[in-house]
Scaffold this active site. Structure first.
Site, PDB file in Angstrom:
ATOM      1  N   HIS A 140      10.253  -9.746 -12.210  1.00  0.00           N
ATOM      2  CA  HIS A 140      11.686  -9.727 -11.931  1.00  0.00           C
ATOM      3  C   HIS A 140      12.472  -9.534 -13.229  1.00  0.00           C
ATOM      4  O   HIS A 140      12.114 -10.055 -14.274  1.00  0.00           O
ATOM      5  CB  HIS A 140      12.087 -11.052 -11.284  1.00  0.00           C
ATOM      6  CG  HIS A 140      13.470 -11.066 -10.707  1.00  0.00           C
ATOM      7  ND1 HIS A 140      13.755 -10.587  -9.448  1.00  0.00           N
ATOM      8  CD2 HIS A 140      14.643 -11.493 -11.217  1.00  0.00           C
ATOM      9  CE1 HIS A 140      15.042 -10.724  -9.208  1.00  0.00           C
ATOM     10  NE2 HIS A 140      15.607 -11.266 -10.272  1.00  0.00           N
ATOM     11  N   SER A 160      19.233  -8.303  -8.233  1.00  0.00           N
ATOM     12  CA  SER A 160      18.869  -9.649  -7.812  1.00  0.00           C
ATOM     13  C   SER A 160      19.928 -10.191  -6.838  1.00  0.00           C
ATOM     14  O   SER A 160      20.189  -9.572  -5.814  1.00  0.00           O
ATOM     15  CB  SER A 160      18.691 -10.533  -9.049  1.00  0.00           C
ATOM     16  OG  SER A 160      18.050 -11.738  -8.740  1.00  0.00           O
ATOM     17  N   ASP A 214       7.042  -9.924  -8.651  1.00  0.00           N
ATOM     18  CA  ASP A 214       8.328 -10.565  -8.366  1.00  0.00           C
ATOM     19  C   ASP A 214       8.199 -11.315  -7.043  1.00  0.00           C
ATOM     20  O   ASP A 214       7.766 -10.736  -6.039  1.00  0.00           O
ATOM     21  CB  ASP A 214       9.416  -9.482  -8.258  1.00  0.00           C
ATOM     22  CG  ASP A 214      10.812 -10.041  -8.101  1.00  0.00           C
ATOM     23  OD1 ASP A 214      10.967 -11.253  -7.836  1.00  0.00           O
ATOM     24  OD2 ASP A 214      11.766  -9.253  -8.248  1.00  0.00           O
TER      25      ASP A 214
END
Length: 311
Positions: free
Chosen positions: A282, A156, A252
Site C-alpha cells: 500500500h 486509499s 496490500d
C-alpha cells in the site's frame, strides 16, 4: 511473488528506524510523522500555476489547491482527494502526485482539503468532498476549466471519497462526472475481511491494526456499515456510475476489496480498467519518487485521463 526490491528497501529502512507504529501514537503526533515522511523538501515538479484557495463549506471553509498545466485551456479537471485513513495527510503530502497528474494528464487538478477524523467523523469528509466537486463544476470556467470534462480521483481513503462522490453525483442528479480514478481504495469494512486482509495483516506499510485505527477514528459510535458512502462495495446498485480506473497492490490488505469493487462495477455495466501492481504494498503511488512501479502507476493514470478527456 515477493515484495519488489525497492519496496523491500523502504520497508527495511522503516523497521531499522525503530519508531513506534503510527497507529499507536496520538493523532497529532501521527500527523506530524506522516508529514515528515512525505513532505521531503525536494524540489517540486514545476507546473504552470498553483493557487491555494477556499470555498464555503458546511462547517467553515474548505481549502483547495488548484494546479493548472501549461497551455490555453479550457482544461479538463480532476478533483483529487488525498489518502490517510480520513485521519492523516493534507494538501502538502500529496502535492507531488497532483503536480505529476497536472502535467502528465494535461488537466487542472483541484486537491481538496476536507475535514479529518476523529475531530470530524463521517459524513464530514464526504460532505466536503461532494461540495467541493459541485463547486468545481459550477465554477469551472472561472478557473479556465471545462465543466463537461470533470473527473474525481484519490488514493486509499481518498479513493473511497472519489467513489462516494461519484455515487452521490448519480443519486442527487449531478454534477455530471466523466471518470473516477480509484487508487487502492477502501471499499469495505475490515470485518469479515478478505484473503488479502489475512495475507497482509502484518509486516507491511498498511496492516490490519492500522485500518482498525482508521475506522475507529472515522466512524460515529453507531455506524451503518452497509451505507454505500461508507463502504462502496456494499452498494445495492452500482449502475450509472462514470467509467473507472481501479489500481491495487499485491501486498496490500485492501487489494481484494478494490478488485471486487472493479468487478462489481463491470457487472453493473460500468466500463472499468483494473490493474494490480505486482510486488507493491500500500502507498506505492505516493512513493513514486523512489518506486519505479509508483511512477509506472502515475503514467498509467495520466494516460487513462488523457484518453478519457480526449473523448
Amino acid at each position: 511473488m515477493s515484495l519488489d526490491p525497492q519496496a523491500q528497501k523502504l520497508l527495511d529502512a522503516a523497521k531499522a528506524a525503530g519508531l513506534p507504529p503510527v497507529y499507536t501514537l496520538p493523532v497529532e503526533e501521527a500527523r506530524k510523522r506522516m508529514i515528515a515522511a512525505f513532505v521531503t523538501g525536494a524540489e517540486p515538479e514545476p507546473v504552470a500555476n498553483v493557487t491555494d484557495s477556499a470555498i464555503p463549506g458546511p462547517c467553515g471553509d474548505i481549502g483547495l489547491r488548484i494546479y493548472t498545466p501549461a497551455g490555453e485551456g479550457p482544461f479538463p479537471i480532476l478533483v483529487f482527494f488525498h489518502g490517510g485513513g480520513w485521519t492523516l495527510n493534507n494538501l502538502d503530502t500529496h502535492d507531488g502526485i497532483c503536480r505529476s497528474i497536472t502535467n502528465g494528464g494535461g488537466c487542472i487538478v483541484v486537491s481538496v482539503d476536507y475535514r479529518l477524523a476523529p475531530e470530524h467523523k463521517f459524513p464530514a469528509a464526504i460532505d466536503d468532498s461532494y461540495m467541493a466537486t459541485q463547486w468545481v463544476v459550477n465554477n469551472a470556467r472561472a478557473i479556465n476549466g471545462d465543466p463537461n470534462r470533470v473527473a474525481v480521483g484519490g488514493d486509499s481513503s481518498g479513493g473511497t471519497q472519489a467513489a462516494a462522490v461519484a455515487m452521490l453525483a448519480r443519486d442527487r442528479g449531478g454534477p455530471s462526472l466523466v471518470y473516477q480514478v480509484l487508487i487502492y481504495p477502501v471499499t469495505d469494512y475490515y470485518i469479515p475481511g478478505t484473503p488479502s486482509y489475512e495475507e497482509n495483516a502484518k509486516g507491511y506499510s498498511l496492516n490490519r491494526d492500522f485500518m482498525i485505527w482508521f475506522w475507529n477514528n472515522y466512524l460515529p459510535s453507531d455506524p451503518d456499515i452497509n451505507n454505500p458512502y461508507i463502504c462502496p462495495l456494499r452498494a445495492a446498485d452500482l449502475s450509472g456510475l462514470p467509467p473507472a480506473f481501479v489500481l491495487t497492490g499485491e501486498f496490500d490488505p485492501l487489494r481484494d476489496e478494490g478488485e471486487m469493487y472493479a468487478k462489481r462495477l463491470q457487472e453493473s455495466g460500468v466500463p472499468v480498467q483494473m490493474k494490480r501492481y505486482e510486488g507493491m504494498m500500500h502507498g506505492y503511488v505516493i512513493q513514486f519518487r523512489v518506486l519505479d512501479k509508483g511512477r509506472e502507476a502515475l503514467e498509467d493514470i495520466n494516460r487513462a485521463l488523457r484518453s478519457v478527456f480526449a473523448e
